[in-house]
Design a protein around this motif. Structure first.
Motif, PDB file in Angstrom:
ATOM      1  N   ARG A  45      20.930   7.050 -18.360  1.00 25.26           N
ATOM      2  CA  ARG A  45      21.596   8.320 -18.285  1.00 25.26           C
ATOM      3  C   ARG A  45      20.529   9.507 -18.728  1.00 25.26           C
ATOM      4  O   ARG A  45      19.775  10.172 -18.169  1.00 25.26           O
ATOM      5  CB  ARG A  45      22.605   8.663 -19.388  1.00 25.26           C
ATOM      6  N   THR A  46      19.395   8.929 -19.298  1.00 24.20           N
ATOM      7  CA  THR A  46      18.700   9.768 -19.206  1.00 24.20           C
ATOM      8  C   THR A  46      17.589   9.860 -18.521  1.00 24.20           C
ATOM      9  O   THR A  46      17.247   9.099 -18.245  1.00 24.20           O
ATOM     10  CB  THR A  46      17.158   9.367 -20.632  1.00 24.20           C
ATOM     11  N   GLY A  47      16.788  11.031 -18.279  1.00 24.15           N
ATOM     12  CA  GLY A  47      16.123  11.107 -16.966  1.00 24.15           C
ATOM     13  C   GLY A  47      16.277  11.101 -15.489  1.00 24.15           C
ATOM     14  O   GLY A  47      15.968  10.681 -14.226  1.00 24.15           O
ATOM     15  N   ALA A  48      18.486  10.699 -15.804  1.00 23.12           N
ATOM     16  CA  ALA A  48      18.498  10.721 -14.342  1.00 23.12           C
ATOM     17  C   ALA A  48      18.877  12.440 -13.052  1.00 23.12           C
ATOM     18  O   ALA A  48      18.839  11.946 -11.864  1.00 23.12           O
ATOM     19  CB  ALA A  48      20.258  10.871 -14.665  1.00 23.12           C
ATOM     20  N   THR A  87      24.802  11.042 -10.085  1.00 21.11           N
ATOM     21  CA  THR A  87      26.009  10.286 -10.652  1.00 21.11           C
ATOM     22  C   THR A  87      26.248   9.080 -10.916  1.00 21.11           C
ATOM     23  O   THR A  87      26.503   8.362 -11.587  1.00 21.11           O
ATOM     24  CB  THR A  87      26.921  11.469 -10.279  1.00 21.11           C
ATOM     25  N   ASN A  88      25.012   8.260  -9.287  1.00 25.71           N
ATOM     26  CA  ASN A  88      25.318   7.299  -9.116  1.00 25.71           C
ATOM     27  C   ASN A  88      24.168   7.069  -8.468  1.00 25.71           C
ATOM     28  O   ASN A  88      23.374   6.430  -8.362  1.00 25.71           O
ATOM     29  CB  ASN A  88      26.421   6.664  -8.272  1.00 25.71           C
ATOM     30  N   ARG A  89      23.223   6.355 -10.502  1.00 18.58           N
ATOM     31  CA  ARG A  89      21.842   6.621 -10.215  1.00 18.58           C
ATOM     32  C   ARG A  89      21.675   4.940  -9.621  1.00 18.58           C
ATOM     33  O   ARG A  89      22.622   3.823 -10.880  1.00 18.58           O
ATOM     34  CB  ARG A  89      21.114   6.790 -11.367  1.00 18.58           C
ATOM     35  N   SER A  91      29.648   9.119 -14.224  1.00 15.50           N
ATOM     36  CA  SER A  91      31.796   8.866 -15.221  1.00 15.50           C
ATOM     37  C   SER A  91      32.022   8.280 -15.839  1.00 15.50           C
ATOM     38  O   SER A  91      32.769   8.841 -16.916  1.00 15.50           O
ATOM     39  CB  SER A  91      32.306   9.245 -13.687  1.00 15.50           C
ATOM     40  N   ALA A  92      31.837   6.633 -15.935  1.00 17.72           N
ATOM     41  CA  ALA A  92      32.105   5.802 -16.543  1.00 17.72           C
ATOM     42  C   ALA A  92      31.277   5.404 -17.340  1.00 17.72           C
ATOM     43  O   ALA A  92      31.308   4.727 -18.582  1.00 17.72           O
ATOM     44  CB  ALA A  92      32.171   4.929 -15.610  1.00 17.72           C
TER      45      ALA A  92
END
Length: 309
Positions: free
Chosen positions: A82-85, A89-91, A117-118
């Motif tokens: 999540r960090t730096g994404a 949304t789907n990394r 999202s999840a």
């Protein structure tokens, strides 16, 4: 005095490269590892610990619950993705290690797909002989290699879950292929976790290295303890039997001393005629005669006088 030459085991795998692709704040970072050694230098917060947490021993044991080097479980793979994404949304990201030995190369990797999202990351691991770069381009024109394309390059069977990945690493990297070697592999991984701790250097300076290595040893399993206990019981029984035999031997020696002390000086078991006895004659050639105590008693018994008629 000549120093003992250092042993080299060329057949063993050695770390030569490692990399992070689109995970945390790393877009495409490669670490060159010389002679199996890597030194990470930088200011606090620059990502030294994060890089180590993402690579080792995570790519060996595939345990995402133990990525935090301090053991506090504050670092999670979901948070790293999540960090730096930057709005992804789907990394998709990759972690990889490259090992080498004279007969070839081996790449250990993890494909990570994060859903914003999840707030959940799905991980699939792989072990392949292809090298990251021309043979395995994980990033091309800032586009991360998809899982489908990865499957085409290395084969569908090469993508595994965490448990299968540990088995592949245990057998192919460490050479521990037997069922009984699982405990050894667990101990090696535990040692890596212990030595990776950030404060291990301070503890060594305090003279606690023996305690560190002792704490890193895995506990003995129940089967090993039972086998050792049975052997100890067998040793106890053998010692008791030996003590009984020694006591019996001492009693026999005492009896022999008393028996031989009461015999006449000229008497010898090998020469009975010197004690006033003759060796019994044999009734048949080659067959020793039997003494008959009843007959001897009859010969010494007084005869009854004849009766008058």
């Amino acid at each position: 005095m000549n120093a003992t030459p250092v042993k080299h085991f060329e057949e063993r795998w050695r770390l030569v490269r490692a990399g992070v692709v689109n995970v945390w704040h790393y877009l495409d970072t490669e670490f060159a590892i010389s002679g199996g050694r890597l030194i990470l230098r930088g200011a606090n917060g620059s990502g030294k610990s994060r890089a180590l947490e993402m690579l080792l021993p995570f790519l060996f044991d595939a345990d995402r619950r133990r990525m935090d080097a301090t053991g506090s479980q504050k670092v999670s793979l979901d948070e790293l993705m999540r960090t730096g994404a930057r709005g992804q949304t789907n990394r998709i990201g990759y972690l990889w290690l490259e090992l080498a030995r004279p007969d070839g190369y081996l790449t250990l990797g993890a494909h990570i797909r994060y859903s914003a999202s999840a707030h959940r990351s799905e991980v699939q691991f792989f072990v392949t002989g292809k090298r990251v770069g021309a043979e395995l381009p994980l990033l091309d024109d800032r586009q991360v290699l998809s899982r489908e394309r990865l499957r085409d390059l290395i084969g569908a069977d090469a993508l595994t879950d965490a448990e299968q990945h540990r088995e592949h690493v245990r057998a192919r990297v460490f050479g521990l292929r037997g069922d009984g070697d699982r405990d050894r592999f667990t101990g090696l991984i535990q040692l890596l976790h212990t030595l990776r701790s950030p404060d291990v250097g301070n503890r060594i300076d305090e003279g606690k290295l023996p305690q560190i290595l002792s704490d890193a040893l895995p506990p003995l399993n129940e089967r090993t303890l039972e086998a050792a206990g049975e052997r100890l019981d067998g040793l106890t029984a053998t010692r008791l039997a030996q003590e009984q035999l020694a006591g019996t031997l001492e009693q026999v020696r005492r009896f022999h001393a008393v028996y031989t002390a009461g015999m006449p000086p000229a008497c010898s078991p090998r020469a009975p005629q010197r004690c006033g006895r003759r060796p019994p004659a044999s009734s048949k050639p080659g067959v020793p005669a039997m003494n008959s105590p009843v007959r001897a008693m009859d010969s010494r018994r007084p005869r009854a006088p004849p009766t008058s008629r």
